[in-house]
Design a protein around this motif. Sequence first.
Motif, PDB file in Angstrom:
ATOM      1  N   LYS A 188       5.709   7.193  -8.246  1.00 28.48           N
ATOM      2  CA  LYS A 188       4.741   6.767  -7.277  1.00 28.48           C
ATOM      3  C   LYS A 188       3.439   7.291  -7.642  1.00 28.48           C
ATOM      4  CE  LYS A 188       7.593   5.847  -3.342  1.00 28.48           C
ATOM      5  NZ  LYS A 188       8.160   6.060  -2.271  1.00 28.48           N
ATOM      6  N   GLU A 189       3.348   8.482  -8.049  1.00 29.89           N
ATOM      7  CA  GLU A 189       2.180   9.197  -8.492  1.00 29.89           C
ATOM      8  C   GLU A 189       1.601   8.650  -9.750  1.00 29.89           C
ATOM      9  OE1 GLU A 189       3.245  13.373  -8.068  1.00 29.89           O
ATOM     10  OE2 GLU A 189       2.704  13.257  -6.166  1.00 29.89           O
ATOM     11  N   GLU A 230       2.612  15.828   2.034  1.00 32.11           N
ATOM     12  CA  GLU A 230       2.725  15.650   0.612  1.00 32.11           C
ATOM     13  C   GLU A 230       3.757  14.464   0.390  1.00 32.11           C
ATOM     14  OE1 GLU A 230       0.417  16.823  -1.634  1.00 32.11           O
ATOM     15  OE2 GLU A 230      -0.461  17.538   0.315  1.00 32.11           O
ATOM     16  N   TYR A 260       0.673  -1.098   0.055  1.00 31.95           N
ATOM     17  CA  TYR A 260       0.069  -0.067  -0.025  1.00 31.95           C
ATOM     18  C   TYR A 260       1.014   1.128   0.136  1.00 31.95           C
ATOM     19  CZ  TYR A 260       1.049   0.064   4.960  1.00 31.95           C
ATOM     20  OH  TYR A 260       1.566   0.145   6.244  1.00 31.95           O
ATOM     21  N   TYR A 303       5.023  10.384   0.494  1.00 30.57           N
ATOM     22  CA  TYR A 303       4.319   9.064   0.618  1.00 30.57           C
ATOM     23  C   TYR A 303       5.201   7.960   1.185  1.00 30.57           C
ATOM     24  CZ  TYR A 303       1.881  10.721  -3.468  1.00 30.57           C
ATOM     25  OH  TYR A 303       0.947  11.582  -4.460  1.00 30.57           O
ATOM     26  N   LYS A 350      -0.596   8.794   1.597  1.00 28.34           N
ATOM     27  CA  LYS A 350      -0.232   9.895   1.362  1.00 28.34           C
ATOM     28  C   LYS A 350      -0.302  10.720   2.439  1.00 28.34           C
ATOM     29  CE  LYS A 350      -0.496  14.059  -1.791  1.00 28.34           C
ATOM     30  NZ  LYS A 350      -1.208  14.629  -2.978  1.00 28.34           N
ATOM     31  N   LEU A 383      -4.024   9.400   3.972  1.00 24.97           N
ATOM     32  CA  LEU A 383      -4.820   8.888   2.956  1.00 24.97           C
ATOM     33  C   LEU A 383      -4.408   7.823   2.237  1.00 24.97           C
ATOM     34  CD1 LEU A 383      -5.529  12.132   1.043  1.00 24.97           C
ATOM     35  CD2 LEU A 383      -7.133  10.844   2.667  1.00 24.97           C
ATOM     36  N   GLU A 387      -3.837   5.879  -0.859  1.00 27.54           N
ATOM     37  CA  GLU A 387      -3.741   6.230  -2.102  1.00 27.54           C
ATOM     38  C   GLU A 387      -3.768   5.050  -3.202  1.00 27.54           C
ATOM     39  OE1 GLU A 387      -4.226   9.126  -3.680  1.00 27.54           O
ATOM     40  OE2 GLU A 387      -4.174  10.388  -1.856  1.00 27.54           O
ATOM     41  N   PHE A 388      -3.299   3.981  -2.628  1.00 27.01           N
ATOM     42  CA  PHE A 388      -3.021   2.762  -3.376  1.00 27.01           C
ATOM     43  C   PHE A 388      -2.775   1.494  -2.673  1.00 27.01           C
ATOM     44  CE2 PHE A 388      -0.134  -0.194  -5.336  1.00 27.01           C
ATOM     45  CZ  PHE A 388      -0.759  -0.343  -6.431  1.00 27.01           C
ATOM     46  N   ILE A 396      -0.229   5.379  -8.861  1.00 29.96           N
ATOM     47  CA  ILE A 396      -1.409   5.858  -7.815  1.00 29.96           C
ATOM     48  C   ILE A 396      -2.506   6.416  -8.979  1.00 29.96           C
ATOM     49  CG2 ILE A 396      -2.518   7.546  -6.531  1.00 29.96           C
ATOM     50  CD1 ILE A 396       0.291   7.300  -4.912  1.00 29.96           C
ATOM     51  N   ASN A 397      -1.952   7.016  -9.916  1.00 30.96           N
ATOM     52  CA  ASN A 397      -2.968   7.524 -10.947  1.00 30.96           C
ATOM     53  C   ASN A 397      -3.256   6.730 -12.226  1.00 30.96           C
ATOM     54  OD1 ASN A 397      -3.491   9.999  -9.452  1.00 30.96           O
ATOM     55  ND2 ASN A 397      -1.636  10.822 -10.155  1.00 30.96           N
TER      56      ASN A 397
END
Length: 96
Positions: free
Chosen positions: A76-77, A14, A7, A16, A10, A48, A50-51, A80-81
């Motif tokens: 990583k972003e 800001e 997992y 991770y 966030k 949060l 996020e993933f 996540i996206n």
Amino acid sequence: MKFYYVYILKCSDETYYTGFTSNLEQRFMEHQSGKYKESYTYNRRPLLLEFYQEFVDPNQAIMIEKQIKKWSKAKKEALINNEFEKLPNLAKKKFK
């Protein structure tokens, strides 16, 4: 069948945090409540989720966790996206 999870949280600053667990809900609550004062996330709450990705093989999950921990924030972003097409370019080293 037992499942294992990698997992990404966030943090409020800001950044991770990437982790591994066999009980995602419980582990997230431990992070969020500040159960472990020495944890990276303790002073970076609220958090949060996020993933996460589910695995049946704990060794594979641990291998993926270690890999993701080495990734840049941008990579990583992208994960996540769900921007998987960006991952190969983000993995390339930049030379001047």
